[in-house]
Design a protein around this motif. Structure first.
Motif, PDB file in Angstrom:
ATOM      1  N   ASP A 169       0.839  -1.199   0.000  1.00  0.00           N
ATOM      2  CA  ASP A 169       0.000   0.000   0.000  1.00  0.00           C
ATOM      3  C   ASP A 169       0.876   1.252   0.000  1.00  0.00           C
ATOM      4  N   ARG A 170       0.769   2.039  -1.061  1.00  0.00           N
ATOM      5  CA  ARG A 170       1.608   3.230  -1.188  1.00  0.00           C
ATOM      6  C   ARG A 170       1.215   4.328  -0.206  1.00  0.00           C
ATOM      7  N   SER A 171       0.021   4.255   0.336  1.00  0.00           N
ATOM      8  CA  SER A 171      -0.345   5.251   1.346  1.00  0.00           C
ATOM      9  C   SER A 171       0.520   5.088   2.602  1.00  0.00           C
ATOM     10  N   LEU A 172       0.954   3.855   2.892  1.00  0.00           N
ATOM     11  CA  LEU A 172       1.860   3.639   4.009  1.00  0.00           C
ATOM     12  C   LEU A 172       3.216   4.274   3.746  1.00  0.00           C
ATOM     13  N   VAL A 173       3.655   4.206   2.496  1.00  0.00           N
ATOM     14  CA  VAL A 173       4.926   4.833   2.137  1.00  0.00           C
ATOM     15  C   VAL A 173       4.837   6.348   2.279  1.00  0.00           C
ATOM     16  N   ARG A 174       3.735   6.915   1.797  1.00  0.00           N
ATOM     17  CA  ARG A 174       3.565   8.368   1.928  1.00  0.00           C
ATOM     18  C   ARG A 174       3.473   8.778   3.398  1.00  0.00           C
ATOM     19  N   MET A 175       2.843   7.933   4.209  1.00  0.00           N
ATOM     20  CA  MET A 175       2.762   8.237   5.629  1.00  0.00           C
ATOM     21  C   MET A 175       4.151   8.207   6.263  1.00  0.00           C
ATOM     22  N   GLY A 176       4.974   7.232   5.862  1.00  0.00           N
ATOM     23  CA  GLY A 176       6.330   7.174   6.377  1.00  0.00           C
ATOM     24  C   GLY A 176       7.138   8.391   6.011  1.00  0.00           C
ATOM     25  N   ARG A 177       6.950   8.859   4.789  1.00  0.00           N
ATOM     26  CA  ARG A 177       7.661  10.079   4.366  1.00  0.00           C
ATOM     27  C   ARG A 177       7.192  11.280   5.180  1.00  0.00           C
ATOM     28  N   SER A 178       5.901  11.341   5.451  1.00  0.00           N
ATOM     29  CA  SER A 178       5.392  12.486   6.213  1.00  0.00           C
ATOM     30  C   SER A 178       5.923  12.497   7.637  1.00  0.00           C
ATOM     31  N   PHE A 179       6.299  11.311   8.153  1.00  0.00           N
ATOM     32  CA  PHE A 179       6.889  11.249   9.488  1.00  0.00           C
ATOM     33  C   PHE A 179       8.408  11.409   9.457  1.00  0.00           C
ATOM     34  N   GLY A 180       8.940  11.659   8.285  1.00  0.00           N
ATOM     35  CA  GLY A 180      10.368  11.936   8.174  1.00  0.00           C
ATOM     36  C   GLY A 180      11.266  10.726   8.137  1.00  0.00           C
ATOM     37  N   LEU A 181      10.745   9.548   7.797  1.00  0.00           N
ATOM     38  CA  LEU A 181      11.579   8.361   7.701  1.00  0.00           C
ATOM     39  C   LEU A 181      12.498   8.446   6.485  1.00  0.00           C
ATOM     40  N   SER A 182      13.695   7.941   6.635  1.00  0.00           N
ATOM     41  CA  SER A 182      14.616   7.903   5.507  1.00  0.00           C
ATOM     42  C   SER A 182      14.175   6.839   4.508  1.00  0.00           C
ATOM     43  N   GLN A 183      14.777   6.871   3.332  1.00  0.00           N
ATOM     44  CA  GLN A 183      14.405   5.902   2.296  1.00  0.00           C
ATOM     45  C   GLN A 183      14.728   4.476   2.750  1.00  0.00           C
ATOM     46  N   ALA A 184      15.876   4.309   3.401  1.00  0.00           N
ATOM     47  CA  ALA A 184      16.243   2.971   3.878  1.00  0.00           C
ATOM     48  C   ALA A 184      15.270   2.490   4.951  1.00  0.00           C
ATOM     49  N   ALA A 185      14.837   3.402   5.827  1.00  0.00           N
ATOM     50  CA  ALA A 185      13.889   3.028   6.878  1.00  0.00           C
ATOM     51  C   ALA A 185      12.538   2.654   6.282  1.00  0.00           C
ATOM     52  N   ILE A 186      12.113   3.350   5.253  1.00  0.00           N
ATOM     53  CA  ILE A 186      10.845   3.027   4.601  1.00  0.00           C
ATOM     54  C   ILE A 186      10.906   1.629   3.981  1.00  0.00           C
ATOM     55  N   VAL A 187      12.045   1.335   3.337  1.00  0.00           N
ATOM     56  CA  VAL A 187      12.195   0.014   2.720  1.00  0.00           C
ATOM     57  C   VAL A 187      12.183  -1.076   3.793  1.00  0.00           C
ATOM     58  N   TRP A 188      12.921  -0.871   4.879  1.00  0.00           N
ATOM     59  CA  TRP A 188      13.080  -1.908   5.892  1.00  0.00           C
ATOM     60  C   TRP A 188      11.854  -2.055   6.785  1.00  0.00           C
ATOM     61  N   LYS A 189      11.191  -0.957   7.102  1.00  0.00           N
ATOM     62  CA  LYS A 189      10.099  -0.992   8.071  1.00  0.00           C
ATOM     63  C   LYS A 189       8.710  -1.035   7.441  1.00  0.00           C
ATOM     64  N   ILE A 190       8.591  -0.674   6.164  1.00  0.00           N
ATOM     65  CA  ILE A 190       7.263  -0.631   5.533  1.00  0.00           C
ATOM     66  C   ILE A 190       7.183  -1.566   4.334  1.00  0.00           C
ATOM     67  N   ILE A 191       8.074  -1.367   3.359  1.00  0.00           N
ATOM     68  CA  ILE A 191       7.951  -2.106   2.106  1.00  0.00           C
ATOM     69  C   ILE A 191       8.301  -3.579   2.288  1.00  0.00           C
ATOM     70  N   PHE A 192       9.434  -3.854   2.932  1.00  0.00           N
ATOM     71  CA  PHE A 192       9.840  -5.259   3.082  1.00  0.00           C
ATOM     72  C   PHE A 192       8.850  -6.064   3.926  1.00  0.00           C
ATOM     73  N   PRO A 193       8.399  -5.577   5.098  1.00  0.00           N
ATOM     74  CA  PRO A 193       7.388  -6.354   5.834  1.00  0.00           C
ATOM     75  C   PRO A 193       6.088  -6.531   5.058  1.00  0.00           C
ATOM     76  N   GLY A 194       5.677  -5.489   4.311  1.00  0.00           N
ATOM     77  CA  GLY A 194       4.449  -5.609   3.540  1.00  0.00           C
ATOM     78  C   GLY A 194       4.562  -6.598   2.389  1.00  0.00           C
ATOM     79  N   ALA A 195       5.791  -6.730   1.849  1.00  0.00           N
ATOM     80  CA  ALA A 195       5.996  -7.650   0.723  1.00  0.00           C
ATOM     81  C   ALA A 195       6.342  -9.059   1.174  1.00  0.00           C
ATOM     82  N   LEU A 196       6.632  -9.230   2.455  1.00  0.00           N
ATOM     83  CA  LEU A 196       7.113 -10.526   2.946  1.00  0.00           C
ATOM     84  C   LEU A 196       6.139 -11.682   2.710  1.00  0.00           C
TER      85      LEU A 196
END
Length: 271
Positions: A169-196
């Motif tokens: 869900d890309r809305s989770l990615v946008r939410m992570g960006r709005s909270f100031g997460l780095s690109q690596a943090a977004i990949v590790w904490k949002i994208i990878f768990p969601g794709a697992l």
């Protein structure tokens, strides 16, 4: 099961049956085991009544006896060790490389176009047809067999991985960006768990493909391994030993699937 919910009406209250469990499948291992045992019993009955030739389809008792003889003599252990070593090494290489490349395809626009084209062009090729080429490259020994398994498990893992990344869900990615997460943090904490979940499903499919390629590779150029056992038994018309090898391969597949299921429970405990 949940108690029926209560819905308020204009006059009073009426009980409404709970309907939310329709698409929540339950795992009933007892039913699966019962069905398997019933099939084996039917097979044994047909063999005992002479409906099936012992040459073409030996009874489960004969297959079990063949398994016991090979186990006691140590022959089965030798074949199984050789097959498991090839399968685990090839699957580890192909699965790891497939997840890494799939993440790169899913996350990078620069990698996506050439990566998808490459995978689409090479995935339909029967991997066992490339075994003679792998023998020229890596020799007749273990290298060619491991390369065949790794090459065959790589592509389904890539497809499952980048497809799972696309479905996050890309809305989770946008939410992570709005909270100031780095690109690596977004990949590790949002994208990878969601794709697992999709990645693990792809690994399940890849493991089955790996077993098929293992048997084919061992039939072509190996003196040890379950595939070589099955080929030798077939050439000698030893149907009981042949089916015993097939049973061992089925157990290997079930065991690998069980390990992936345990990994899935641990890694997806957050769901």
């Amino acid at each position: 099961m949940r108690e029926p919910a209560t819905a308020e009406t204009g006059v009073g209250a009426r009980r409404v049956a709970y309907r939310g469990g329709v698409f929540l499948p339950e795992t009933r291992r007892a039913a699966g085991a019962t069905a398997l045992l019933a099939l084996i019993a039917l097979w044994q009955l047909a063999s005992s009544l002479g409906w099936m030739s012992p040459v073409f389809a030996p009874s489960p008792a004969e297959v079990g006896e063949a398994l016991w003889r090979m186990g006691v003599s140590g022959e089965l252990v030798g074949h199984l060790k050789a097959s498991l070593a090839r399968l685990l090494v090839g699957f580890a290489i192909g699965g790891t490389a497939g997840v890494a490349f799939g993440l790169a395809v899913g996350l990078s626009s620069l990698v996506r176009a050439p990566g998808v084209t490459l995978v689409s062009a090479l995935f339909p090729i029967p991997k066992i047809a490339l075994l003679p080429l792998f023998i020229l490259w890596f020799g007749i020994g273990e290298g060619s067999k491991v390369a065949t398994i790794a090459f065959g498990t790589f592509f389904p893992t890539v497809i499952a991985t980048y497809g799972a990344v696309d479905n996050v869900d890309r809305s989770l990615v946008r939410m992570g960006r709005s909270f100031g997460l780095s690109q690596a943090a977004i990949v590790w904490k949002i994208i990878f768990p969601g794709a697992l979940p999709g990645i693990l499903s792809g690994l399940r499919i890849a493991s089955s493909i790996g077993i098929v390629l293992l048997v084919a590779a061992e039939m072509i150029g190996a003196s040890q391994g379950v595939g070589a056992l099955v080929l030798s038994a077939g050439n000698l018309m030893q149907s009981d030993r042949l089916l015993a090898g097939v049973v061992v391969l089925s157990l290997v597949g079930l065991t690998l699937s069980a390990f992936l299921g345990l990994a899935e429970k641990r890694l997806l405990a957050w769901r």
